[in-house]
Design an enzyme around this catalytic site. Structure first.
Site, mmCIF file in Angstrom:
data_model
loop_
_atom_site.group_PDB
_atom_site.id
_atom_site.type_symbol
_atom_site.label_atom_id
_atom_site.label_comp_id
_atom_site.label_asym_id
_atom_site.label_seq_id
_atom_site.Cartn_x
_atom_site.Cartn_y
_atom_site.Cartn_z
ATOM 1 N N HIS A 84 0.527 -1.602 0.391
ATOM 2 C CA HIS A 84 -0.022 -0.087 0.010
ATOM 3 C C HIS A 84 0.962 1.169 0.019
ATOM 4 O O HIS A 84 0.427 2.062 -0.570
ATOM 5 C CB HIS A 84 -0.829 -0.066 1.011
ATOM 6 C CG HIS A 84 -1.506 -1.398 1.399
ATOM 7 N ND1 HIS A 84 -2.396 -1.152 0.362
ATOM 8 C CD2 HIS A 84 -1.963 -2.632 2.527
ATOM 9 C CE1 HIS A 84 -3.183 -2.564 0.723
ATOM 10 N NE2 HIS A 84 -3.063 -3.050 2.120
ATOM 11 N N HIS A 134 5.776 6.767 6.331
ATOM 12 C CA HIS A 134 4.895 6.356 5.268
ATOM 13 C C HIS A 134 4.662 7.234 4.212
ATOM 14 O O HIS A 134 4.257 8.527 4.440
ATOM 15 C CB HIS A 134 4.186 5.678 5.329
ATOM 16 C CG HIS A 134 2.791 5.743 5.796
ATOM 17 N ND1 HIS A 134 2.604 5.429 7.035
ATOM 18 C CD2 HIS A 134 1.431 6.636 5.442
ATOM 19 C CE1 HIS A 134 1.716 6.096 7.098
ATOM 20 N NE2 HIS A 134 1.331 6.803 6.064
ATOM 21 N N HIS A 155 2.097 9.063 0.835
ATOM 22 C CA HIS A 155 1.726 8.997 -0.327
ATOM 23 C C HIS A 155 1.405 10.150 -1.366
ATOM 24 O O HIS A 155 1.801 10.412 -1.464
ATOM 25 C CB HIS A 155 -0.104 9.131 0.317
ATOM 26 C CG HIS A 155 -1.122 8.621 1.116
ATOM 27 N ND1 HIS A 155 -1.292 7.355 1.557
ATOM 28 C CD2 HIS A 155 0.140 8.607 3.128
ATOM 29 C CE1 HIS A 155 -1.478 7.365 2.512
ATOM 30 N NE2 HIS A 155 -0.712 8.198 3.424
ATOM 31 N N GLU A 174 -2.487 14.007 0.351
ATOM 32 C CA GLU A 174 -4.394 13.234 0.932
ATOM 33 C C GLU A 174 -5.317 14.126 1.296
ATOM 34 O O GLU A 174 -5.401 14.437 0.034
ATOM 35 C CB GLU A 174 -3.981 12.412 1.836
ATOM 36 C CG GLU A 174 -3.029 11.114 1.357
ATOM 37 C CD GLU A 174 -4.111 9.795 2.093
ATOM 38 O OE1 GLU A 174 -3.940 9.878 3.664
ATOM 39 O OE2 GLU A 174 -4.548 8.933 1.967
ATOM 40 N N HIS A 219 3.607 11.036 5.880
ATOM 41 C CA HIS A 219 3.583 11.097 7.340
ATOM 42 C C HIS A 219 3.393 9.840 8.748
ATOM 43 O O HIS A 219 4.381 9.122 7.799
ATOM 44 C CB HIS A 219 1.959 10.255 7.417
ATOM 45 C CG HIS A 219 0.703 10.653 6.823
ATOM 46 N ND1 HIS A 219 -0.597 10.039 5.846
ATOM 47 C CD2 HIS A 219 0.280 12.369 6.232
ATOM 48 C CE1 HIS A 219 -1.165 11.118 5.136
ATOM 49 N NE2 HIS A 219 -0.739 12.056 6.094
ATOM 50 N N THR A 264 -6.211 7.201 7.375
ATOM 51 C CA THR A 264 -6.299 6.895 6.370
ATOM 52 C C THR A 264 -6.421 5.905 5.098
ATOM 53 O O THR A 264 -6.420 5.575 3.886
ATOM 54 C CB THR A 264 -6.019 8.114 5.181
ATOM 55 O OG1 THR A 264 -4.660 7.810 4.767
ATOM 56 C CG2 THR A 264 -6.129 9.531 5.316
HETATM 57 ZN ZN LIG Z 1 -0.401 7.649 5.519
#
Ligand SMILES: [Zn+2]
Ligand SMILES: *[C@@H]1O[C@H](CO)[C@@H](O)[C@H](O)[C@H]1NC(C)=O
Ligand SMILES: *[C@@H]1O[C@H](CO)[C@@H](O)[C@H](O)[C@H]1NC(C)=O
Ligand SMILES: *[C@@H]1O[C@H](CO)[C@@H](O)[C@H](O)[C@H]1NC(C)=O
Length: 378
Positions: free
Chosen positions: A106, A132, A134, A144, A157, A238
């Site tokens: 992910h 991590h 996004h 995000e 994040h 999220t």
């Molecule tokens: Zn995140």
């Protein structure tokens, strides 16, 4: 002149009404571009970013009223000067044992030791667990959170858990369990050396569920230079299970990496079925009345450079929001009062003129009516 006033009043009022209705329409724009692919994965704990609406059938919290991410509307955030400054401790890991970098299917995730902590800024001390990212792809920016409906190319994040709990697993579902520090990543002219510590080895984790070891470094340098200005709101993870346990901090200062570095993040990793791992961002969620606080005055609230008219309007609007009056109401009242005063002034003036003339020449009342304007009247 009275007619002119009346027309002005009507024009301004209709302008204000038009303005209000268009901003109401804007509120739902963020919900419209949700990805709705034909795929309908009905597996219970397998989820992907293509069909985000299906998350809530297996994970009920994903349909809650405190979900993340959100769109941050800068003209609607509330300035809170009492928000305590954030102080980090133990973020410099240089000389520490190696860190584990992982492609979990992910995201790209770096495991962090819980000696890294947020020591000030929250009611409790929060301990780091992992960080991590996004991102999108070369065409689609993939942060995000959005600022006034605009995505940044990527977002970091750093996930922390409340030190009163024994582990992140235990904390993750508790209302005061998590604190995530988030920052936007944009494109700059130069390579970011700090991000290169991670991105230089990204090829080693290109396949799903692979990991590698990287040399420890100062993790503080992955965050923006300044942590002073930030937004704060109550939200969620999220990704499923979307627990509503996160006290969110999004920094106003941003990070930049080179175009090449961003491309490495966007194009190297593989997820399940050998598909490219990209566009791993969730659609902004409805606020449902939540307040977004800001530790700083946004350009809208400060409004130092605007013309005096604009200033009056935005001040009126700010007061109006608190008192439950709209900008239109206040303008209408102001013009109404002005109208009444003008009327009063005119009748007083007419009355005095009449008296003056009836005194000096009691028999010439008709003359007053036909008397042409003299110097006094100008
Ligand atoms: Zn995140
Ligand atoms: C916006 O969305 C909310 C919840 O999804 C809905 O209740 C509301 O009617 C929508 N408003 C408009 C103007 O479409
Ligand atoms: C989030 O942190 C702020 C600052 O310490 C605190 O006032 C607030 O109560 C926290 N919110 C939640 C839901 O824990
Ligand atoms: C930072 O704050 C400025 C001033 O309010 C605003 O214009 C800008 O959009 C903000 N950027 C982010 C990433 O919050």
């Amino acid at each position: 002149m009275l007619l002119e006033l009346f027309i002005t009043l009507l024009l301004i009022h209709s302008q204000v009404l038009g303005d209000t209705s268009s901003s109401e329409e804007d509120e739902n724009v963020s919900n419209e571009h949700e990805d709705d692919h034909k795929k309908s994965s009905s597996h219970s704990d397998h989820w992907d970013y293509h069909n985000q609406r299906s998350w809530l059938s297996a994970f009920t919290d994903c349909g809650g009223k405190s979900q993340s991410p959100i769109d941050i509307v800068t003209r609607e955030v509330t300035y809170d000067p009492r928000l305590p400054a954030i102080k980090l401790d133990g973020y410099d890991l240089s000389g520490h044992p190696e860190l584990t970098l992982q492609n979990n299917g992910h995201t790209l995730q770096l495991q962090l030791p819980n000696t890294m902590r947020i020591v000030k800024g929250f009611d409790q001390v929060y301990l780091a667990a992992q960080l991590h990212f996004h991102w999108g792809n070369t065409e689609v920016p993939g942060s995000e959170h959005t600022i006034d409906n605009v995505h940044f190319p990527a977002e970091i994040h750093v996930v922390h858990y409340n030190s009163k709990y024994a582990s992140i697993k235990e904390a993750a579902s508790k209302p005061d369990g998590l604190a995530v520090l988030g920052a936007f990543i944009g494109i700059g002219l130069h390579e970011n050396e700090n991000y290169e510590k991670i991105l230089s080895v990204i090829k080693d984790v290109s396949t799903e569920e692979s990991d590698t070891k990287i040399t420890s470094f100062n993790v503080r340098h992955l965050l923006p230079d300044s942590l002073e200005k930030f937004y704060r709101y109550t939200g969620s993870l999220t990704t499923p299970p979307c627990y509503q346990s996160v006290n969110w901090t999004m920094f106003n200062d941003t990070i930049t990496v080179s175009r090449k570095q961003l491309a490495a993040l966007e194009e190297t990793l593989k997820a399940g079925h050998n598909q490219r791992l990209s566009q791993n961002f969730r659609t902004p969620q409805n606020l449902y009345g939540r307040q977004v606080l800001a530790s700083f005055l946004t350009s809208h609230t400060a409004n130092a450079g605007g013309s005096s008219e604009t200033n009056t309007f935005s001040r009126t609007r700010a007061t109006g929001t608190q008192d439950g009056l709209t900008r239109g109401d206040i303008l209408a009242i102001a013009f109404g009062v002005l109208f009444a005063l003008t009327l009063l002034f005119f009748s007083m003036y007419a009355y005095r003129q009449r008296q003056k003339h009836s005194k000096s020449n009691p028999d010439s009342r008709q003359n007053v009516i036909y008397k042409p304007a003299t110097k006094e009247d100008v």
